[in-house]
Design a protein around this motif. Structure first.
Motif, PDB file in Angstrom:
ATOM      1  N   LEU A   1     -10.969   4.807 -14.410  1.00 13.06           N
ATOM      2  CA  LEU A   1     -10.767   3.551 -13.670  1.00 13.06           C
ATOM      3  C   LEU A   1     -11.969   2.633 -13.923  1.00 13.06           C
ATOM      4  O   LEU A   1     -13.101   3.112 -14.001  1.00 13.06           O
ATOM      5  N   PRO A   2     -11.723   1.335 -14.058  1.00 11.39           N
ATOM      6  CA  PRO A   2     -12.839   0.420 -14.322  1.00 11.39           C
ATOM      7  C   PRO A   2     -13.921   0.578 -13.259  1.00 11.39           C
ATOM      8  O   PRO A   2     -13.613   0.692 -12.073  1.00 11.39           O
ATOM      9  N   SER A   3     -15.176   0.603 -13.700  1.00  8.60           N
ATOM     10  CA  SER A   3     -16.253   0.894 -12.746  1.00  8.60           C
ATOM     11  C   SER A   3     -16.326  -0.143 -11.638  1.00  8.60           C
ATOM     12  O   SER A   3     -16.742   0.159 -10.534  1.00  8.60           O
ATOM     13  N   GLU A   4     -15.877  -1.382 -11.931  1.00 13.31           N
ATOM     14  CA  GLU A   4     -16.005  -2.400 -10.883  1.00 13.31           C
ATOM     15  C   GLU A   4     -14.978  -2.204  -9.755  1.00 13.31           C
ATOM     16  O   GLU A   4     -15.099  -2.831  -8.712  1.00 13.31           O
ATOM     17  N   VAL A   5     -13.997  -1.339  -9.942  1.00 12.18           N
ATOM     18  CA  VAL A   5     -13.072  -1.097  -8.835  1.00 12.18           C
ATOM     19  C   VAL A   5     -13.296   0.260  -8.183  1.00 12.18           C
ATOM     20  O   VAL A   5     -12.784   0.525  -7.103  1.00 12.18           O
ATOM     21  N   ARG A   6     -14.059   1.140  -8.833  1.00 12.68           N
ATOM     22  CA  ARG A   6     -14.245   2.473  -8.244  1.00 12.68           C
ATOM     23  C   ARG A   6     -15.154   2.390  -7.028  1.00 12.68           C
ATOM     24  O   ARG A   6     -16.109   1.644  -6.997  1.00 12.68           O
ATOM     25  N   PHE A   7     -14.793   3.185  -6.024  1.00  9.54           N
ATOM     26  CA  PHE A   7     -15.600   3.236  -4.808  1.00  9.54           C
ATOM     27  C   PHE A   7     -16.593   4.380  -4.971  1.00  9.54           C
ATOM     28  O   PHE A   7     -16.193   5.539  -5.061  1.00  9.54           O
ATOM     29  N   ASN A   8     -17.866   4.026  -5.033  1.00 12.66           N
ATOM     30  CA  ASN A   8     -18.850   5.070  -5.294  1.00 12.66           C
ATOM     31  C   ASN A   8     -19.565   5.565  -4.047  1.00 12.66           C
ATOM     32  O   ASN A   8     -20.340   6.510  -4.108  1.00 12.66           O
ATOM     33  N   GLY A   9     -19.261   4.886  -2.922  1.00 13.00           N
ATOM     34  CA  GLY A   9     -19.904   5.324  -1.680  1.00 13.00           C
ATOM     35  C   GLY A   9     -19.157   6.502  -1.060  1.00 13.00           C
ATOM     36  O   GLY A   9     -18.294   7.111  -1.687  1.00 13.00           O
ATOM     37  N   ARG A  10     -19.546   6.827   0.140  1.00  7.73           N
ATOM     38  CA  ARG A  10     -18.824   7.850   0.920  1.00  7.73           C
ATOM     39  C   ARG A  10     -18.189   7.153   2.103  1.00  7.73           C
ATOM     40  O   ARG A  10     -18.809   6.286   2.721  1.00  7.73           O
TER      41      ARG A  10
ATOM     42  N   GLY B   1       0.796  -1.222   0.000  1.00  6.89           N
ATOM     43  CA  GLY B   1       0.000   0.000   0.000  1.00  6.89           C
ATOM     44  C   GLY B   1       0.826   1.269   0.000  1.00  6.89           C
ATOM     45  O   GLY B   1       0.339   2.339   0.385  1.00  6.89           O
ATOM     46  N   ALA B   2       2.078   1.168  -0.452  1.00  2.00           N
ATOM     47  CA  ALA B   2       2.949   2.348  -0.464  1.00  2.00           C
ATOM     48  C   ALA B   2       2.306   3.498  -1.231  1.00  2.00           C
ATOM     49  O   ALA B   2       2.570   4.658  -0.945  1.00  2.00           O
ATOM     50  N   ASN B   3       1.450   3.171  -2.203  1.00  2.00           N
ATOM     51  CA  ASN B   3       0.852   4.210  -3.036  1.00  2.00           C
ATOM     52  C   ASN B   3      -0.640   4.411  -2.754  1.00  2.00           C
ATOM     53  O   ASN B   3      -1.381   4.881  -3.602  1.00  2.00           O
ATOM     54  N   MET B   4      -1.059   4.053  -1.563  1.00  2.00           N
ATOM     55  CA  MET B   4      -2.478   4.134  -1.216  1.00  2.00           C
ATOM     56  C   MET B   4      -2.992   5.569  -1.272  1.00  2.00           C
ATOM     57  O   MET B   4      -4.200   5.798  -1.413  1.00  2.00           O
ATOM     58  N   ASN B   5      -2.086   6.526  -1.174  1.00  2.00           N
ATOM     59  CA  ASN B   5      -2.533   7.926  -1.236  1.00  2.00           C
ATOM     60  C   ASN B   5      -3.169   8.266  -2.575  1.00  2.00           C
ATOM     61  O   ASN B   5      -3.798   9.305  -2.706  1.00  2.00           O
ATOM     62  N   ALA B   6      -3.036   7.383  -3.569  1.00  5.87           N
ATOM     63  CA  ALA B   6      -3.712   7.619  -4.848  1.00  5.87           C
ATOM     64  C   ALA B   6      -5.123   7.052  -4.843  1.00  5.87           C
ATOM     65  O   ALA B   6      -5.883   7.281  -5.780  1.00  5.87           O
ATOM     66  N   LEU B   7      -5.476   6.274  -3.827  1.00  3.36           N
ATOM     67  CA  LEU B   7      -6.748   5.562  -3.851  1.00  3.36           C
ATOM     68  C   LEU B   7      -7.736   5.972  -2.764  1.00  3.36           C
ATOM     69  O   LEU B   7      -8.929   5.696  -2.891  1.00  3.36           O
ATOM     70  N   VAL B   8      -7.235   6.604  -1.686  1.00  8.02           N
ATOM     71  CA  VAL B   8      -8.122   6.875  -0.554  1.00  8.02           C
ATOM     72  C   VAL B   8      -9.393   7.597  -1.021  1.00  8.02           C
ATOM     73  O   VAL B   8      -9.319   8.651  -1.650  1.00  8.02           O
ATOM     74  N   GLY B   9     -10.531   7.004  -0.739  1.00 11.32           N
ATOM     75  CA  GLY B   9     -11.808   7.602  -1.101  1.00 11.32           C
ATOM     76  C   GLY B   9     -12.219   7.352  -2.535  1.00 11.32           C
ATOM     77  O   GLY B   9     -13.334   7.679  -2.936  1.00 11.32           O
ATOM     78  N   VAL B  10     -11.321   6.798  -3.335  1.00 14.87           N
ATOM     79  CA  VAL B  10     -11.578   6.603  -4.755  1.00 14.87           C
ATOM     80  C   VAL B  10     -11.765   5.116  -5.076  1.00 14.87           C
ATOM     81  O   VAL B  10     -12.618   4.738  -5.886  1.00 14.87           O
ATOM     82  N   ALA B  11     -10.980   4.272  -4.455  1.00 13.34           N
ATOM     83  CA  ALA B  11     -11.113   2.821  -4.650  1.00 13.34           C
ATOM     84  C   ALA B  11     -10.622   2.130  -3.390  1.00 13.34           C
ATOM     85  O   ALA B  11      -9.730   2.645  -2.708  1.00 13.34           O
ATOM     86  N   ARG B  12     -11.230   0.960  -3.076  1.00 18.84           N
ATOM     87  CA  ARG B  12     -10.873   0.286  -1.838  1.00 18.84           C
ATOM     88  C   ARG B  12     -10.383  -1.132  -2.143  1.00 18.84           C
ATOM     89  O   ARG B  12     -11.112  -1.947  -2.714  1.00 18.84           O
TER      90      ARG B  12
END
Lengths: 128, 500, 427
Positions: free
Chosen positions: C17-26, B253-264
């Motif tokens: 980003l592929p829609s199946e990986v995007r987090f759409n919630g809050r 997760g070294a690059n998690m700062n690109a994902l926070v709130g965007v993908a989990r």
């Protein structure tokens, strides 16, 4: 660069010089040039068995480590003490004073003679 | 024209040992309120040392001056953009420093009674919860001391799970773009490492991967976004390939700062991952530590988490030491608590929406720089960048100037270098990560410097090759340092003896 | 900026980003808080912790005074907010301070080389053990039961899949390593013996005897310490091949268990087997003295799976705290500080029934005769005193004993109160 005619050479850039049952092993002028400033040489203790094609030590520059492969199988008789104090010698005289190890060989001498000649090696590094 | 910096006076300063004069002191102990004990009598003559030879003896003010002067020889994020790719050098909010020093927290002893540690335990519980929410994973441990320590913890858990299923398996797959810690970690857990070649787009090749995933593969360690700053868009399929063969997916997760709130990661199939709290969550790097390496896991791995685990009991929080399937402790006590406080403070300050906005701002800054620099430097991969962009020195190398030289020249322009020669899959890599906390002004100055250097490479390569020109310390001789290592000071006489 | 990139909104930065990986919630987290609210939040939590208590806990984490200058120095942004000192030209501040740190650790421990610090003492132990395995090419590790029990647990976690069996050495009735037990377990296959001094019970181990046993079988001796202040007074462990320790005592606040700074020190001949960062002296292009990270080829970013460890950081800021601390106290002060600790601990110990009879520094094990350690501690809490560590949790055979630590921070009246509580009278 000049490569002694009496030596044999490997694709991994080691040279080997055969004298009866004994072989002296080193790395080539081309290898030292590619490595840059050599800062440390790690060699096996006398008595260690080395196997053809397997790594027996390593050579380090500031930011890289390269394994050295045994061109022949056998038992290490001597490691070059000079290199533990003065690794820079390997940059200065790789075909001479800065040999790495002497081995009592277990390989068939014919196998060794099948390695590259100086001319072949020069072509090989030219092509690489 | 270099407009960000100008010259100013810098103080010289000897080593503290060279400042010493016998009898000087910088301390004052309270008067002893009990009878003095004779050390020789209490411990025996042979257990008592004569003195600490050559230890410093200086006054209090000299201590302050000494270290203040040394500090002025450092660059720091407080002074300007620090574009080290993969390191996420962002502003470290000072309120975090204040709260970490709160008396009742900073002076909490790890063995003090639990009912007098509820505040500290709540910090841990709150951060575990927040990180679980951010990653979409089921449980979090905060015990590991750093990212690499977290990797070690995660791979140990994978091994424990596989053993419980009948066999540990023998191999870990690591893409060739990975951080060096990944293969080193796998070895420490008794696995061999197989490198997976990235494709010409800089991402994992599904076919190559599918061939490599055999029955003896325990896991894939993958960084996402990867080290070229590109999102592994096939990550779901990648996870599927591993899972189909009974193997697991570890995400660095070294690059998690690109994902926070965007993908989990928990949503896209990752089984276990670590977070570098000193990167994504802004705890200060302190010249190389301390960090903290939280590890988040999916449900299936929770029995194997390092113990003790925090548990909610009727009368408050308690430490549960009864974890029969746990991999064991990876360090004493509960983790780098002081770092955890700072990370939690960062999360509290941002809130959910703020964290997502920070991610988008980091992406904006990285893509803005990429756009400004692309005409002058060769981008390594055409794929869209996330939080960092990676160039190669292809164009400059034609003039004999390599990435390391450009990095040194940046120093003259008042910037810290970017990450040099990493990832290894890019020839002569320049890896640039601006983070979200940089203003447009600072980014424009940085791009201006990079563009100016590109021009210098064309017009006057020597200028770049010999840089830096304006620092207190010019280039240092790393070769001699490595050939004849001197790693401690000795008094002049002893030093000359040692050299003989 | 969006115009320059050619995007309409920031959302476009992630819309591909592929829609199946995007987090759409809050994210289900509270809204962002102001600076004042954050300070207030942690103040409230601190109030739920022990605040303003005197303490007699040690056991690897010590309550020593932290000179004011330490915070002044480490709060300087140039130290606090810099990264690992890779570019030597603009990192001489950190590099110089680490070089001083390495030197002081050597002076303190009697070793020849020390690295730039490890995560903490507990993780320094397995790293030292792995180092011994590489040096001796043997695999077995013996660890004394009198080493901090959590350090032993960490050692087992690290070694479990590396083919390194770990065996425990008992302590004798005086709380020191049982030399007969050591003799019986020592074989030609042992890579290293790990002992701690002062040990977990505060007692000094017999390093001469242990070291000659180790030598007789070609095993290395790893000496661990958790209470660095002791080294101001006791003979450094020169008999050791490797020293692994914890510097928390040197101005690093207890902070509920971390972050701390571990050390590994050794002899010059083993330098290339050290894990972690090392700073070396060299010259710059003008011939002046300069420092840089060196021997990096041992490390994971170059040697990858063949590295000496996967560690890729040190604890630079905490090492700096310890360096400032050592500089402030200096040669004379560290001695005086250690003597105060010795005097205080012996003052308290003289009033309590001791479990072991052997020389100790600032920690000791007391029997609680008839009452449980928990009862005594409960009585002390009423006086805002946190008592010692009940040992039954780690050592079932020491149920009914507690480990107490007195430092320069322990006041005579408070110690008298502890003695009263042991007697069962109204404290």
């Amino acid at each position: 660069m000049s490569y002694p005619e009496t030596y044999r050479y490997t694709k991994e850039h080691e040279w080997v010089h055969l004298d009866g049952n004994h072989a002296t092993v080193g790395i080539t002028e081309h290898a030292q040039h590619e490595l840059g400033d050599i800062v440390f040489v790690d060699l096996p203790q006398p008595g260690t068995q080395v196997t053809k094609g397997h790594t027996f030590g390593s050579v380090e520059s500031v930011k890289a480590v390269s394994d050295i492969y045994a061109p022949v199988s056998g038992q290490v008789l001597e490691s070059n003490e000079l290199l533990s104090k003065s690794p820079e010698k390997l940059n200065e005289d790789p075909h001479g004073d800065a040999w790495l190890i002497k081995i009592s060989i277990a390989s068939d001498p014919a196998e060794i003679n099948a390695l590259m000649s100086a001319g072949d090696y020069q072509k090989y590094v030219g092509a690489e | 024209m270099i407009n960000k910096v100008s010259k100013h006076i810098v103080q010289n300063e000897p080593l503290i040992f060279e400042r010493t004069s016998p009898g000087k002191r910088g301390y004052q102990l309270p008067e002893l309120d009990v009878p003095p004990v004779d050390p020789v009598q209490a411990l025996g003559a042979k257990n008592v040392r004569s003195e600490i030879e050559d230890f410093p003896e200086v006054s209090e003010f000299e201590v302050l001056r000494h270290f203040s002067r040394l500090s002025t020889w450092n660059y720091a994020i407080d002074l300007g953009l620090y574009p080290l790719g993969s390191c996420t050098m962002k502003y470290n909010p000072r309120v975090n420093e204040v709260v970490a020093r709160t008396e009742g927290l900073a002076w909490a002893h790890p063995y003090q009674p639990e009912h007098l540690s509820q505040g500290a335990m709540q910090v841990i519980a709150a951060l575990e919860h927040a990180l679980g929410e951010i990653t979409g994973m089921d449980a979090v441990t905060l015990q590991p001391a750093a990212g690499a320590h977290g990797e070690f913890t995660g791979i140990l858990m994978i091994r424990a799970l596989l053993e419980s299923r009948g066999g540990a398996r023998s191999k870990i797959l690591v893409p060739d773009s990975a951080h060096g810690t990944n293969p080193a970690t796998a070895m420490m857990v008794g696995y061999s490492v197989e490198n997976i070649k990235s494709n010409d787009r800089g991402v994992v090749d599904l076919e190559v991967l599918a061939r490599a995933v055999t029955d003896d593969v325990a896991a894939l360690m993958i960084t996402n976004p990867n080290t070229v700053g590109v999102f592994e868009e096939n990550i779901r399929k990648i996870c599927g390939i591993l899972h189909d063969k009974g193997a697991l997916v570890y995400m660095d997760g070294a690059n998690m700062n690109a994902l926070v709130g965007v993908a989990r990661p928990g949503d896209f199939g990752v089984d276990v991952m670590h977070l570098n709290l000193h990167k994504t969550f802004s705890t200060p790097h302190g010249g190389g530590g301390p960090g903290a390496g939280a590890v988040a896991v999916a449900q299936v791995l929770t029995p194997f988490l390092p113990g003790p685990r925090l548990r909610r009991a009727a009368n408050g929080w308690t430490w549960n030491y009864d974890c029969p399937q746990s991999i064991g402790r990876v360090r004493a006590f509960y983790g780098n608590f002081g770092v955890l406080i700072r990370a939690l403070a960062y999360i509290l300050a941002h809130g959910g929406n703020g964290l997502r906005q920070a991610t988008l701002d980091a992406l904006l800054n990285a893509n803005y720089l990429r756009t400004l620099l692309e005409p002058h430097y060769q981008i390594a991969y055409e794929a869209p960048s996330m939080h960092e962009c990676v160039f190669s020195d292809d164009r400059q190398a034609k003039k004999g100037v390599r990435t390391g030289d450009i990095a040194k020249r940046l120093i003259d322009y008042g910037f810290h270098p970017y990450t040099v020669s990493f990832p290894l899959i890019v020839r002569g890599a320049l890896m640039i990560e601006p983070t979200e906390t940089e203003s447009k002004l600072e980014l424009d100055q940085f791009a201006g410097a990079m563009i100016s250097i590109a021009k210098e490479v064309e017009d006057n390569p020597e200028l770049v090759l010999k840089a830096p020109h304006s620092t207190r310390t010019p280039r240092v001789d790393e070769v001699t340092a490595a050939r004849k290592p001197v790693v401690r000071w000795r008094p002049a006489a002893a030093a000359s003896q040692a050299a003989d | 900026m969006l115009d320059v990139i050619g995007l309409r909104s920031q959302e476009d930065l992630v819309s591909y980003l592929p829609s199946e990986v995007r987090f759409n919630g809050r994210l289900r987290l509270e809204n962002g808080k102001s600076e004042y609210e954050i300070i207030d939040y942690f103040k409230h939590l601190a109030d739920e912790n022990a605040n303003g208590y005197a303490t007699f806990l040690g056991a690897g984490v010590y309550n020593h005074y932290r000179p004011v200058l330490v915070d002044t120095v480490v709060s300087r942004g140039e130290f606090l907010t810099s990264y690992t000192p890779y570019p030597a030209e603009i990192s001489q501040g950190t590099l110089t301070s680490i070089f001083e740190f390495q030197t002081m650790v050597c002076q303190l421990t009697g070793m020849e080389v020390a690295n730039a610090s490890m995560y903490d003492g507990s993780s320094a132990v397995p790293e030292a053990a792995m180092m011994a395995v590489r040096i001796t090419r043997r695999d077995k590790i013996l660890i004394a039961r009198s080493v901090h029990p959590e350090y032993g647990q960490v050692l087992r976690t690290y070694t479990q899949h590396q083919g390194i069996p770990v065996e425990e050495i008992k302590y004798s009735k005086n709380g020191r390593v049982d030399l007969d037990d050591l003799k019986s377990k020592l074989s030609e296959g042992v890579a290293a013996i790990i002992v701690q001094t002062p040990n977990f019970f505060g007692i000094l181990e017999q390093l001469d005897e242990i070291s000659s046993l180790a030598k007789s079988k070609g095993a290395l001796l790893i000496v661990v310490f958790t209470e660095a202040v002791a080294l101001g007074l006791i003979e450094p462990p020169r008999q050791a091949d490797i020293v692994a320790g914890e510097l928390q005592s040197f101005a690093i606040s207890p902070s509920y268990g971390g972050p701390y700074a571990g050390i590994i020190a050794t002899h010059e001949k083993y330098m290339r087997q050290l894990p972690g960062r090392l700073v070396g002296e060299t010259t710059d292009a003008h011939g002046g003295r300069a420092f840089c990270l060196t021997l990096a080829t041992r490390e994971q970013h170059i040697r990858r799976e063949k590295a000496t460890s996967n560690i890729c950081t040190n604890q630079a800021l905490l090492a700096l705290m310890a360096t400032v601390f050592m500089t402030i106290y200096g040669k004379q002060g560290l001695r005086e500080l250690a003597e105060q600790n010795l005097s205080k601990a012996h003052y308290l110990a003289a009033k309590l029934p001791l479990r072991f009879d052997a020389p100790f520094f600032n920690e000791f094990v007391a029997r609680t005769n008839g009452r449980s350690p928990e009862q005594i501690n409960a009585a002390l809490l009423e006086h805002k005193i946190i008592g010692g560590l009940p040992l039954g949790r780690f050592y079932p055979e020491l149920d009914g004993c507690m480990l107490l630590c007195a430092t320069e921070m322990s006041r005579r009246e408070t110690m008298d109160t502890v003695a009263q509580a042991f007697k069962g009278g109204r404290a």
